[in-house]
Write a protein that holds these residues in place. Structure first.
Motif, PDB file in Angstrom:
ATOM      1  N   LEU A 153       0.096 -23.541 -70.600  1.00  0.00           N
ATOM      2  CA  LEU A 153       0.741 -24.591 -71.397  1.00  0.00           C
ATOM      3  C   LEU A 153       0.156 -24.681 -72.806  1.00  0.00           C
ATOM      4  O   LEU A 153       0.893 -24.777 -73.792  1.00  0.00           O
ATOM      5  CB  LEU A 153       0.628 -25.946 -70.678  1.00  0.00           C
ATOM      6  CG  LEU A 153       1.180 -27.129 -71.463  1.00  0.00           C
ATOM      7  CD1 LEU A 153       2.634 -26.905 -71.831  1.00  0.00           C
ATOM      8  CD2 LEU A 153       1.025 -28.423 -70.670  1.00  0.00           C
ATOM      9  N   GLU A 154      -1.177 -24.623 -72.902  1.00  0.00           N
ATOM     10  CA  GLU A 154      -1.781 -24.782 -74.239  1.00  0.00           C
ATOM     11  C   GLU A 154      -1.397 -23.628 -75.161  1.00  0.00           C
ATOM     12  O   GLU A 154      -1.173 -23.829 -76.356  1.00  0.00           O
ATOM     13  CB  GLU A 154      -3.297 -24.934 -74.126  1.00  0.00           C
ATOM     14  CG  GLU A 154      -3.721 -26.226 -73.425  1.00  0.00           C
ATOM     15  CD  GLU A 154      -3.064 -27.494 -74.015  1.00  0.00           C
ATOM     16  OE1 GLU A 154      -3.056 -27.624 -75.250  1.00  0.00           O
ATOM     17  OE2 GLU A 154      -2.544 -28.319 -73.241  1.00  0.00           O
ATOM     18  N   ALA A 155      -1.309 -22.408 -74.605  1.00  0.00           N
ATOM     19  CA  ALA A 155      -0.908 -21.254 -75.432  1.00  0.00           C
ATOM     20  C   ALA A 155       0.534 -21.426 -75.910  1.00  0.00           C
ATOM     21  O   ALA A 155       0.874 -21.093 -77.054  1.00  0.00           O
ATOM     22  CB  ALA A 155      -1.062 -19.956 -74.645  1.00  0.00           C
ATOM     23  N   HIS A 156       1.404 -21.958 -75.039  1.00  0.00           N
ATOM     24  CA  HIS A 156       2.800 -22.181 -75.447  1.00  0.00           C
ATOM     25  C   HIS A 156       2.877 -23.245 -76.544  1.00  0.00           C
ATOM     26  O   HIS A 156       3.614 -23.095 -77.521  1.00  0.00           O
ATOM     27  CB  HIS A 156       3.645 -22.604 -74.243  1.00  0.00           C
ATOM     28  CG  HIS A 156       3.979 -21.468 -73.319  1.00  0.00           C
ATOM     29  ND1 HIS A 156       4.850 -20.461 -73.672  1.00  0.00           N
ATOM     30  CD2 HIS A 156       3.544 -21.176 -72.067  1.00  0.00           C
ATOM     31  CE1 HIS A 156       4.944 -19.592 -72.669  1.00  0.00           C
ATOM     32  NE2 HIS A 156       4.157 -20.002 -71.685  1.00  0.00           N
ATOM     33  N   LEU A 157       2.124 -24.330 -76.371  1.00  0.00           N
ATOM     34  CA  LEU A 157       2.163 -25.400 -77.389  1.00  0.00           C
ATOM     35  C   LEU A 157       1.627 -24.887 -78.725  1.00  0.00           C
ATOM     36  O   LEU A 157       2.168 -25.207 -79.784  1.00  0.00           O
ATOM     37  CB  LEU A 157       1.359 -26.615 -76.909  1.00  0.00           C
ATOM     38  CG  LEU A 157       1.974 -27.391 -75.743  1.00  0.00           C
ATOM     39  CD1 LEU A 157       1.032 -28.511 -75.283  1.00  0.00           C
ATOM     40  CD2 LEU A 157       3.332 -27.976 -76.131  1.00  0.00           C
ATOM     41  N   ALA A 158       0.570 -24.084 -78.653  1.00  0.00           N
ATOM     42  CA  ALA A 158      -0.020 -23.557 -79.891  1.00  0.00           C
ATOM     43  C   ALA A 158       0.969 -22.632 -80.597  1.00  0.00           C
ATOM     44  O   ALA A 158       1.165 -22.703 -81.812  1.00  0.00           O
ATOM     45  CB  ALA A 158      -1.322 -22.824 -79.577  1.00  0.00           C
ATOM     46  N   ALA A 171       2.956 -35.203 -72.482  1.00  0.00           N
ATOM     47  CA  ALA A 171       3.430 -36.375 -71.735  1.00  0.00           C
ATOM     48  C   ALA A 171       4.866 -36.156 -71.260  1.00  0.00           C
ATOM     49  O   ALA A 171       5.200 -36.434 -70.095  1.00  0.00           O
ATOM     50  CB  ALA A 171       3.339 -37.611 -72.630  1.00  0.00           C
ATOM     51  N   ALA A 172       5.714 -35.620 -72.139  1.00  0.00           N
ATOM     52  CA  ALA A 172       7.123 -35.399 -71.762  1.00  0.00           C
ATOM     53  C   ALA A 172       7.227 -34.323 -70.682  1.00  0.00           C
ATOM     54  O   ALA A 172       8.062 -34.425 -69.763  1.00  0.00           O
ATOM     55  CB  ALA A 172       7.929 -35.006 -73.000  1.00  0.00           C
ATOM     56  N   ILE A 173       6.377 -33.297 -70.771  1.00  0.00           N
ATOM     57  CA  ILE A 173       6.396 -32.221 -69.764  1.00  0.00           C
ATOM     58  C   ILE A 173       5.978 -32.790 -68.403  1.00  0.00           C
ATOM     59  O   ILE A 173       6.587 -32.489 -67.372  1.00  0.00           O
ATOM     60  CB  ILE A 173       5.469 -31.054 -70.199  1.00  0.00           C
ATOM     61  CG1 ILE A 173       6.061 -30.354 -71.427  1.00  0.00           C
ATOM     62  CG2 ILE A 173       5.252 -30.068 -69.054  1.00  0.00           C
ATOM     63  CD1 ILE A 173       5.087 -29.458 -72.177  1.00  0.00           C
ATOM     64  N   ASP A 233      -1.112 -12.985 -61.559  1.00  0.00           N
ATOM     65  CA  ASP A 233      -1.031 -14.081 -60.577  1.00  0.00           C
ATOM     66  C   ASP A 233      -2.147 -15.095 -60.773  1.00  0.00           C
ATOM     67  O   ASP A 233      -2.024 -16.251 -60.375  1.00  0.00           O
ATOM     68  CB  ASP A 233      -1.068 -13.525 -59.148  1.00  0.00           C
ATOM     69  CG  ASP A 233       0.240 -12.822 -58.788  1.00  0.00           C
ATOM     70  OD1 ASP A 233       1.230 -13.032 -59.528  1.00  0.00           O
ATOM     71  OD2 ASP A 233       0.264 -12.065 -57.796  1.00  0.00           O
ATOM     72  N   ALA A 234      -3.275 -14.638 -61.348  1.00  0.00           N
ATOM     73  CA  ALA A 234      -4.428 -15.542 -61.521  1.00  0.00           C
ATOM     74  C   ALA A 234      -4.350 -16.346 -62.820  1.00  0.00           C
ATOM     75  O   ALA A 234      -5.178 -17.228 -63.058  1.00  0.00           O
ATOM     76  CB  ALA A 234      -5.718 -14.719 -61.482  1.00  0.00           C
ATOM     77  N   ILE A 235      -3.353 -16.057 -63.651  1.00  0.00           N
ATOM     78  CA  ILE A 235      -3.253 -16.765 -64.944  1.00  0.00           C
ATOM     79  C   ILE A 235      -2.893 -18.223 -64.716  1.00  0.00           C
ATOM     80  O   ILE A 235      -1.978 -18.533 -63.959  1.00  0.00           O
ATOM     81  CB  ILE A 235      -2.186 -16.095 -65.853  1.00  0.00           C
ATOM     82  CG1 ILE A 235      -2.624 -14.702 -66.281  1.00  0.00           C
ATOM     83  CG2 ILE A 235      -1.898 -16.966 -67.079  1.00  0.00           C
ATOM     84  CD1 ILE A 235      -1.537 -13.902 -66.977  1.00  0.00           C
ATOM     85  N   ARG A 236      -3.613 -19.127 -65.344  1.00  0.00           N
ATOM     86  CA  ARG A 236      -3.284 -20.557 -65.286  1.00  0.00           C
ATOM     87  C   ARG A 236      -3.025 -21.122 -66.623  1.00  0.00           C
ATOM     88  O   ARG A 236      -2.834 -21.282 -67.500  1.00  0.00           O
ATOM     89  CB  ARG A 236      -4.392 -21.369 -64.603  1.00  0.00           C
ATOM     90  CG  ARG A 236      -4.505 -21.032 -63.112  1.00  0.00           C
ATOM     91  CD  ARG A 236      -3.247 -21.494 -62.354  1.00  0.00           C
ATOM     92  NE  ARG A 236      -3.279 -21.124 -60.961  1.00  0.00           N
ATOM     93  CZ  ARG A 236      -2.795 -19.980 -60.461  1.00  0.00           C
ATOM     94  NH1 ARG A 236      -2.224 -19.108 -61.260  1.00  0.00           N
ATOM     95  NH2 ARG A 236      -2.862 -19.707 -59.166  1.00  0.00           N
TER      96      ARG A 236
END
Ligand SMILES: Cc1ncc(COP(=O)(O)O)c(C=O)c1O
Length: 304
Positions: free
Chosen positions: A51-56, A77-79, A301-304
Motif C-alpha cells: 500500500l505505501e509503495a502505491h501511495l508513494a 482511511a478511505a481504503i 507470495d511473501a510481499i506485504r
C-alpha cells in the motif's frame, strides 16, 4: 460486487457510495480528458499489498501532472472503509478463513483514482473501488502468456526530452495501452511488450518486464532501465528487494529483444496478476526455467 468510497473532506473515513448507480459528473475531466492518475493494488488475506509503495507512486504521478491530491492519511482511511465494506458484503472463502482475515485467499483489486475534477470546481474527484480480481490473471500465473513485441513509437530518450508526455506516470489515459492489448489478442497473443523506436525493451501495457539468467550458481534478475520512460513497477521493486536479500544479482537494462530470447525465464509482473511467465515472443517459444519461477513465486507470495 464493488465497494465504492469517495474521499470527501466532510467524511474523514471516506463517504461510502453505491457503485451500481451513477456517481460521477459527465463533466469531470477524468472522464472528458482522461486527466487524472490511478493505482491498482492487490487485497488478499486481509492486507492491501504494498500500500505505501502505491501511495508513494500515486503522489509522484499526481505531481508530474500538477494535480493536487488528498493526503496519504485520507487515502488510508478511505481504503480501510472500502475493504471493510467489501468484506462485509461477501461470504468467507473457506472454513476458518473469515473474509478479510489472514487465511482468506479471496483476491480483490483496490483501485485508487484521482481526477482533475470539474473545471468549475477547482478541486479533484478521488475514490477507492474494491472489486474481485479477474480469474484470467490468476490462470496466467501458471499457464503463462504468449507475447507480441509492439513498437511504442517513441525512442528510449523521449522521457527526458519531452516531460509533457508524462512517460512513467500512471495516468488515466490508458486507451493506447488497452488498444495494444486488443491488437495482441486479434493476433492470437495474450499480452504485449513495448519496444522503443530505437529497439529497446520497455514494458507491458499493464506490467513490468523481468528476465532471469542462470550462470553456474549465479542467478541474475534484470529489468529495463527506468530512464527509457517506463513506469517504476512496485512489484518489480519488491521482487528486487527480496531477490537481493536471497543473494541474486540485480541488473537494469538497456535490454533488446534478443536478451529476452536468450534468457532462462521472462515474466510480466504487476500488482494484481503478480508473475505471468512468458511462453513465447512473436510466436517463438522461449525458455521457462521452472525452478527460477518457483523461487520468484515464493518471493512474490511473501510481499506485504
Ligand atoms: C504501464 C505499466 N507498467 C508496469 C506496471 C506494473 O506496476 P505494478 O507492479 O506497480 O503493478 C503497470 C501496472 O499496472 C503498468 O500499467
Amino acid at each position: 460486487m464493488t465497494a465504492l468510497v469517495f474521499l470527501d473532506p466532510s467524511h474523514p473515513a471516506g463517504r461510502v457510495a453505491d457503485a451500481a448507480s451513477p456517481q460521477l459528473s459527465v463533466l469531470d475531466q477524468g472522464v472528458t480528458r482522461g486527466d487524472g492518475v490511478f493505482e491498482s493494488a492487490l487485497y488478499t488475506g486481509g492486507v492491501v499489498r504494498k500500500l505505501e509503495a502505491h501511495l508513494a507512486r500515486m503522489a509522484v504521478s499526481a505531481a508530474s501532472c500538477d494535480l493536487s491530491m488528498p493526503s496519504a492519511e485520507a487515502w488510508r482511511a478511505a481504503i480501510a472503509t472500502a475493504v471493510a465494506a467489501y468484506d462485509a458484503a461477501r461470504p468467507s472463502s473457506g472454513p476458518g478463513a473469515a473474509a478479510g482475515t489472514a487465511g482468506d485467499t479471496h483476491e480483490a483489486v483496490v483501485k485508487l483514482v484521482a481526477t482533475r475534477g470539474l473545471e468549475s470546481a477547482g478541486h479533484g474527484t478521488s475514490w477507492v473501488a474494491v472489486s474481485p480480481a479477474s480469474e484470467l490473471g490468476r490462470r496466467q500465473r501458471t499457464a503463462g502468456v504468449a507475447v507480441v513485441l509492439l513498437d511504442r513509437g517513441y525512442d528510449s530518450t523521449v522521457a527526458e526530452r519531452a516531460p509533457w508526455l508524462l512517460m512513467g506516470a500512471k495516468t488515466l489515459s490508458y486507451a493506447v495501452n488497452m488498444a495494444a492489448l486488443r491488437h495482441a489478442r486479434r493476433n492470437g497473443a495474450d499480452d504485449v511488450i513495448f519496444v522503443s523506436s530505437d529497439g529497446r525493451v520497455l514494458e507491458g501495457p499493464t506490467s513490468t518486464v523481468l528476465l532471469a539468467v542462470r550462470d553456474g550458481d549465479t542467478k541474475r534478475l534484470i529489468t529495463p532501465m527506468l530512464e527509457t520512460g517506463i513506469l517504476p513497477g512496485t512489484t518489480q521493486g519488491a521482487i528486487f528487494a527480496a531477490a537481493e536479500a536471497a543473494g541474486w544479482e540485480l541488473g537494469y537494462g538497456p535490454l533488446v529483444p534478443q536478451h529476452l530470447m536468450e534468457a532462462d525465464a521472462v515474466w510480466l509482473v504487476s500488482s494484481v496478476r503478480l508473475l505471468a511467465p512468458v511462453n513465447s515472443l512473436d510466436g517463438i517459444d522461449i525458455a521457462r526455467d521452472a525452478r527460477l519461477h518457483e523461487e520468484l513465486t515464493a518471493m512474490v507470495d511473501a510481499i506485504r
